[in-house]
Enzyme design. Structure first.
Site, mmCIF file in Angstrom:
data_model
loop_
_atom_site.group_PDB
_atom_site.id
_atom_site.type_symbol
_atom_site.label_atom_id
_atom_site.label_comp_id
_atom_site.label_asym_id
_atom_site.label_seq_id
_atom_site.Cartn_x
_atom_site.Cartn_y
_atom_site.Cartn_z
ATOM 1 N N GLU A 20 -4.563 3.780 7.020
ATOM 2 C CA GLU A 20 -4.335 3.644 5.575
ATOM 3 C C GLU A 20 -5.118 4.724 4.816
ATOM 4 O OE1 GLU A 20 -4.430 -0.394 4.029
ATOM 5 O OE2 GLU A 20 -5.648 0.287 2.336
ATOM 6 N N ARG A 70 0.827 -1.232 0.000
ATOM 7 C CA ARG A 70 0.000 0.000 0.000
ATOM 8 C C ARG A 70 0.855 1.273 0.000
ATOM 9 N NH1 ARG A 70 -1.890 -3.538 -1.138
ATOM 10 N NH2 ARG A 70 -3.285 -4.899 -0.011
ATOM 11 N N CYS A 95 -10.427 -0.391 3.935
ATOM 12 C CA CYS A 95 -9.749 -0.643 5.209
ATOM 13 C C CYS A 95 -9.218 0.658 5.802
ATOM 14 C CB CYS A 95 -8.603 -1.629 5.010
ATOM 15 S SG CYS A 95 -9.223 -3.292 4.722
HETATM 16 C C1 LIG Z 1 -15.812 -0.494 -0.541
HETATM 17 C C2 LIG Z 1 -14.320 -0.293 -0.668
HETATM 18 C C3 LIG Z 1 -13.494 -1.385 -0.832
HETATM 19 C C4 LIG Z 1 -12.102 -1.212 -0.937
HETATM 20 N N1 LIG Z 1 -11.308 -2.304 -1.094
HETATM 21 C C5 LIG Z 1 -9.970 -2.127 -1.238
HETATM 22 C C6 LIG Z 1 -9.108 -3.252 -1.432
HETATM 23 O O1 LIG Z 1 -9.522 -4.399 -1.514
HETATM 24 N N2 LIG Z 1 -7.772 -3.011 -1.556
HETATM 25 C C7 LIG Z 1 -7.244 -1.745 -1.498
HETATM 26 O O2 LIG Z 1 -6.021 -1.582 -1.620
HETATM 27 N N3 LIG Z 1 -8.054 -0.674 -1.305
HETATM 28 C C8 LIG Z 1 -9.379 -0.834 -1.190
HETATM 29 N N4 LIG Z 1 -10.172 0.250 -0.974
HETATM 30 C C9 LIG Z 1 -9.556 1.590 -0.910
HETATM 31 C C10 LIG Z 1 -9.450 2.249 -2.309
HETATM 32 O O3 LIG Z 1 -10.249 1.551 -3.228
HETATM 33 C C11 LIG Z 1 -7.997 2.254 -2.821
HETATM 34 O O4 LIG Z 1 -7.090 2.808 -1.904
HETATM 35 C C12 LIG Z 1 -7.870 3.022 -4.137
HETATM 36 O O5 LIG Z 1 -6.579 2.853 -4.640
HETATM 37 C C13 LIG Z 1 -8.166 4.507 -3.984
HETATM 38 O O6 LIG Z 1 -8.151 5.090 -5.271
HETATM 39 P P1 LIG Z 1 -8.907 6.469 -5.542
HETATM 40 O O7 LIG Z 1 -8.778 6.800 -6.975
HETATM 41 O O8 LIG Z 1 -10.281 6.410 -5.007
HETATM 42 O O9 LIG Z 1 -8.008 7.460 -4.693
HETATM 43 P P2 LIG Z 1 -8.504 8.642 -3.740
HETATM 44 O O10 LIG Z 1 -9.225 8.065 -2.589
HETATM 45 O O11 LIG Z 1 -9.207 9.687 -4.524
HETATM 46 O O12 LIG Z 1 -7.086 9.213 -3.262
HETATM 47 C C14 LIG Z 1 -6.274 8.440 -2.407
HETATM 48 C C15 LIG Z 1 -4.855 9.053 -2.421
HETATM 49 O O13 LIG Z 1 -4.311 8.895 -3.734
HETATM 50 C C16 LIG Z 1 -3.938 10.178 -4.245
HETATM 51 N N5 LIG Z 1 -4.176 10.185 -5.696
HETATM 52 C C17 LIG Z 1 -5.312 9.872 -6.357
HETATM 53 N N6 LIG Z 1 -5.113 10.007 -7.688
HETATM 54 C C18 LIG Z 1 -3.837 10.422 -7.853
HETATM 55 C C19 LIG Z 1 -3.039 10.765 -8.981
HETATM 56 N N7 LIG Z 1 -3.492 10.701 -10.230
HETATM 57 N N8 LIG Z 1 -1.750 11.151 -8.769
HETATM 58 C C20 LIG Z 1 -1.246 11.240 -7.511
HETATM 59 N N9 LIG Z 1 -1.949 10.942 -6.396
HETATM 60 C C21 LIG Z 1 -3.231 10.542 -6.580
HETATM 61 C C22 LIG Z 1 -4.815 11.178 -3.525
HETATM 62 O O14 LIG Z 1 -4.239 12.475 -3.559
HETATM 63 C C23 LIG Z 1 -4.870 10.557 -2.150
HETATM 64 O O15 LIG Z 1 -3.688 10.882 -1.432
HETATM 65 C C24 LIG Z 1 -11.563 0.100 -0.884
HETATM 66 C C25 LIG Z 1 -12.418 1.202 -0.740
HETATM 67 C C26 LIG Z 1 -13.780 1.014 -0.630
HETATM 68 C C27 LIG Z 1 -14.665 2.219 -0.493
#
Ligand SMILES: Cc1cc2nc3c(=O)[nH]c(=O)nc-3n(C[C@H](O)[C@H](O)[C@H](O)COP(=O)(O)OP(=O)(O)OC[C@H]3O[C@@H](n4cnc5c(N)ncnc54)[C@H](O)[C@@H]3O)c2cc1C
Length: 316
Positions: free
Chosen positions: A305, A181, A229
């Site tokens: 996280e 992560r 998580c």
């Molecule tokens: C129901 C549910 C289930 C989930 N299951 C999992 C799982 O199984 N495994 C897992 O790892 N995670 C899981 N997650 C968490 C989430 O899906 C991941 O962490 C995912 O990678 C977040 O991506 P996002 O685009 O939504 O990022 P955001 O939540 O929008 O941003 C998260 C971070 O990434 C940064 N970021 C986003 N885009 C960029 C970019 N283009 N350049 C630089 N930084 C950027 C943001 O600034 C922030 O710091 C889950 C979440 C939910 C709601």
């Protein structure tokens, strides 16, 4: 006049972008709570994004990138500076059939779940481990999203970035330093990822995606308002291996524990979810209490996280 508009040089003059001042962010996150950004900017081109990043750098304006908001809690007080959304079509593109060992370039705004499905449909193998993870490609790269079946890093051969000072750079997977992560990518914005996917049997890949999706739906409260998580799985001192944070929370009998509108999911101890009327402050209160009780019981300090944005920067 708005504080961001009196800056010299102006951040937004002549910028090919949509700019919304005092923009509510909650609706753009899975938690659906939190305050406003001073400015929410949606650049229409990579050049506009680059100009914006350079201007923010030169003026010392905080700049954050919003993906699909699935790993993010926005504090009730909101966030200072500029929040960028990669929502224009140029940032959603997925280029298939490229020459070389990485046939797919996925731009950062592309939806990961749709990408996983589309690759399966085309018989491209290498992303099924990410089935059911809500994310933009940029967010999945930044968090090295993954789970029991593997992570994002497995599929990545290189990453295109715009550094925080506005310089474009291509970074190999080895340089990106993917780990649990986490990455060692430089501060800035992920623009795209080149994915080293292999041709495979379409039905086998589809069946795998379906199986992993079903596993996630059974074991996690996917429809609730959460950010997945809340805590990283801690490393166990005796074995040096990661152990389940969810199990530690479960063993501390914290499933169902609540403060205000936030509660520890009865389905999965590491998910903190929100009821209607709950706030970001409620989520932070539950997270703090969970950390305290697990620490008291096991001596393990859980690390968050989920990313928390506030006017005091990113909370630790
Ligand atoms: C129901 C549910 C289930 C989930 N299951 C999992 C799982 O199984 N495994 C897992 O790892 N995670 C899981 N997650 C968490 C989430 O899906 C991941 O962490 C995912 O990678 C977040 O991506 P996002 O685009 O939504 O990022 P955001 O939540 O929008 O941003 C998260 C971070 O990434 C940064 N970021 C986003 N885009 C960029 C970019 N283009 N350049 C630089 N930084 C950027 C943001 O600034 C922030 O710091 C889950 C979440 C939910 C709601």
């Amino acid at each position: 006049m708005h504080a961001l508009l009196v800056q010299q040089p102006s951040l937004f003059d002549g910028l090919a972008a949509t700019v919304e001042l005092d923009a509510p962010l909650g609706g753009l996150t899975w938690f659906k709570v939190g305050g406003c950004a001073d400015a929410l900017v949606t650049p229409k081109t990579t050049d506009a994004l680059s100009t914006l990043v350079t201007r923010c750098h030169e003026t010392g304006t905080p700049l954050r990138v919003l993906g699909s908001g699935a790993n993010l809690l926005v504090a009730d007080e909101g966030v200072d500076g500029v929040v960028v959304r990669l929502d224009a079509p140029c940032f959603h593109t997925v280029e298939f059939d490229r020459d070389g060992p990485a046939p797919v370039r996925a731009w950062a705004g592309a939806d990961l779940m749709k990408l996983v499905q589309e690759c399966a449909r085309r018989g491209l193998d290498g992303l099924s481990q990410l089935a059911g993870i809500p994310a933009s490609v940029g967010g999945a790269i930044t968090m090295n999203a993954g789970g029991a079946f593997g992570d994002t890093a497995q599929a990545v051969s290189s990453v295109g970035m715009l550094t925080h000072s506005g310089v474009r750079s291509d970074i190999s997977a080895a340089e990106a330093g993917f780990s649990y992560r986490h990455t060692n990518l430089p501060r800035g914005i992920v623009l795209w990822a080149d994915l080293a996917l292999m041709s495979g049997d379409r039905e086998t890949i589809r069946a795998r995606v379906k199986e992993i999706f079903a596993y996630k739906s059974r074991s996690q409260p996917m429809a609730d308002r959460s950010a997945g998580c809340m805590f990283r799985n801690p490393v166990e001192a005796s074995t040096g291996l990661r152990t389940s944070a969810g199990r530690l929370i479960d063993e501390a009998k914290l499933k169902g524990f609540s403060c205000g509108g936030a509660y520890v999911s009865p389905v999965h101890g590491n998910f903190i979810a929100l009821r209607e009327g709950g706030s970001a402050t409620d989520v932070l209160a539950v997270a703090a209490e969970v950390q305290l009780r697990v620490l008291e019981r096991t001596g393990v300090r859980l690390e968050r996280e989920v990313v928390v944005w506030s006017r005091r920067g990113e909370l630790p």
